[in-house]
Design an enzyme around this catalytic site. Sequence first.
Site, PDB file in Angstrom:
ATOM      1  NE  ARG A 198       9.206  45.927  21.560  1.00  0.00           N
ATOM      2  CZ  ARG A 198      10.455  45.755  21.144  1.00  0.00           C
ATOM      3  NH1 ARG A 198      11.349  45.269  21.996  1.00  0.00           N
ATOM      4  NH2 ARG A 198      10.814  46.065  19.925  1.00  0.00           N
ATOM      5  CG  LEU A 237       4.890  39.158  19.561  1.00  0.00           C
ATOM      6  CD1 LEU A 237       4.356  38.861  20.959  1.00  0.00           C
ATOM      7  CD2 LEU A 237       5.370  40.603  19.464  1.00  0.00           C
ATOM      8  CG  HIS A 270       6.099  32.442  18.330  1.00  0.00           C
ATOM      9  ND1 HIS A 270       6.389  31.724  17.194  1.00  0.00           N
ATOM     10  CD2 HIS A 270       6.250  33.749  17.987  1.00  0.00           C
ATOM     11  CE1 HIS A 270       6.693  32.547  16.215  1.00  0.00           C
ATOM     12  NE2 HIS A 270       6.628  33.781  16.686  1.00  0.00           N
ATOM     13  NE  ARG A 314      14.346  36.361   9.752  1.00  0.00           N
ATOM     14  CZ  ARG A 314      13.800  37.565   9.618  1.00  0.00           C
ATOM     15  NH1 ARG A 314      14.443  38.633  10.066  1.00  0.00           N
ATOM     16  NH2 ARG A 314      12.614  37.707   9.046  1.00  0.00           N
ATOM     17  CE  LYS A 363       8.595  31.413   9.109  1.00  0.00           C
ATOM     18  NZ  LYS A 363       9.997  31.789   9.399  1.00  0.00           N
ATOM     19  CG  ASP A 386      13.912  32.888   9.748  1.00  0.00           C
ATOM     20  OD1 ASP A 386      12.989  33.505  10.310  1.00  0.00           O
ATOM     21  OD2 ASP A 386      14.252  33.109   8.569  1.00  0.00           O
TER      22      ASP A 386
END
Length: 388
Positions: free
Chosen positions: A59, A96, A101, A189, A119, A201
């Site tokens: 970023r 990311l 995603h 998360r 994932k 997760d």
Amino acid sequence: MASFAKRLHSTLSPTPVPKSTSPPPLKLGILGAAAIAPSAVILPALTHPDVVVYAVAARSLERAQAFAAKWGVERAYGGYEELLDDVEVDLVYNPLPNGLHYEWTMKALMKGKHVLNEKPSANTAEETREMFALAERKGLVLLDAYHYRFHPAVRRVKEIVESGEVGDVRDVGVKMIVSQGLMKHGDIRFDYELGGGAMMDLGCYAMNCIQYMSSSRPTSVTSAKAEAYIPPSAPASYVQNIDRRTTATLALASGATASLDCDLRAPPTFGLIPKMPQFSVVVTGTLGSVELFNHILPTFYHAITVKIRGGHTRVEKAYKGKDGEGKGEEWWSSYRYQMEALVGRVRGREAVVWVGVEDSVETMRWIEEVYEKTGMGVRPRSSWVPPV
């Protein structure tokens, strides 16, 4: 102990190999200076002759430059679009946050890039379907990074199950539990908008593993319970929509059952003793059972324990595949095996192991079903809309 130390050193400090010249190696770009990137792609690429980590975007340009300098990456970009506009990039790694995603994997595919997508696939099953549909239309490779599937230890357990040695599969149980000290407050998360939660997760591994080991899809979630994550000093208005822990049981099409237990911040025993991480899968059949301890990071250490009722018990290890099962070394991480399969697929070769569209879609579908059963609801769909 010596073999463990050797594997650890070779995995974390691999000796780079010369790159191929004909054809030249694939150039990989990373979206985000993520902490997982070195393990997932940078170290594996060092020992693969046909891929090089060429670019990183963050970023801010300063962050991308710092990451590039640390890991020897040639190009640094201060924006994800800039990296996707680089015609030299063949393959994109998207680590990311989950909620990003869909947008950035779709944008990468639209630019004609192959994608290794962390994932879980995205925030929803529908987004997952759309990503794979676009990849198919454009003739590109899209792989969700369920890296554990590529390691010989996991393949060996699957082989034991399919051989019939433990009989017909009756139950599959997966545990994915980490101590509360590993996941700090404020971690992404625990952000609902970004697709946070234990089921997203750690649970995505568990749901994927259940289907892989049973060779069957769920038909229903028979029970599910979530323990909410509540941050320190949470206001009275705080919405409890993030699961710190989720447990669930499922019915499978084969007639078997399955269970999962995933916890991002397992509290200490008696409030004092930190919980040890628990990563395991147990397949119970009509004749016995097989358990794989540490199916997520098997290169460091694992144990495959086969117990036959009224008979013998044995313990196996499988750090390297059998002859004819493709390339591999005992010190290769699951990420390195994954890289081997990914590069091979991009080059048009068949992989020994692959995680296909149905695996990814069904995993996300049943994650959503578990969330609905717990009452927390599915994660929000991305606000980004593909151009017409």
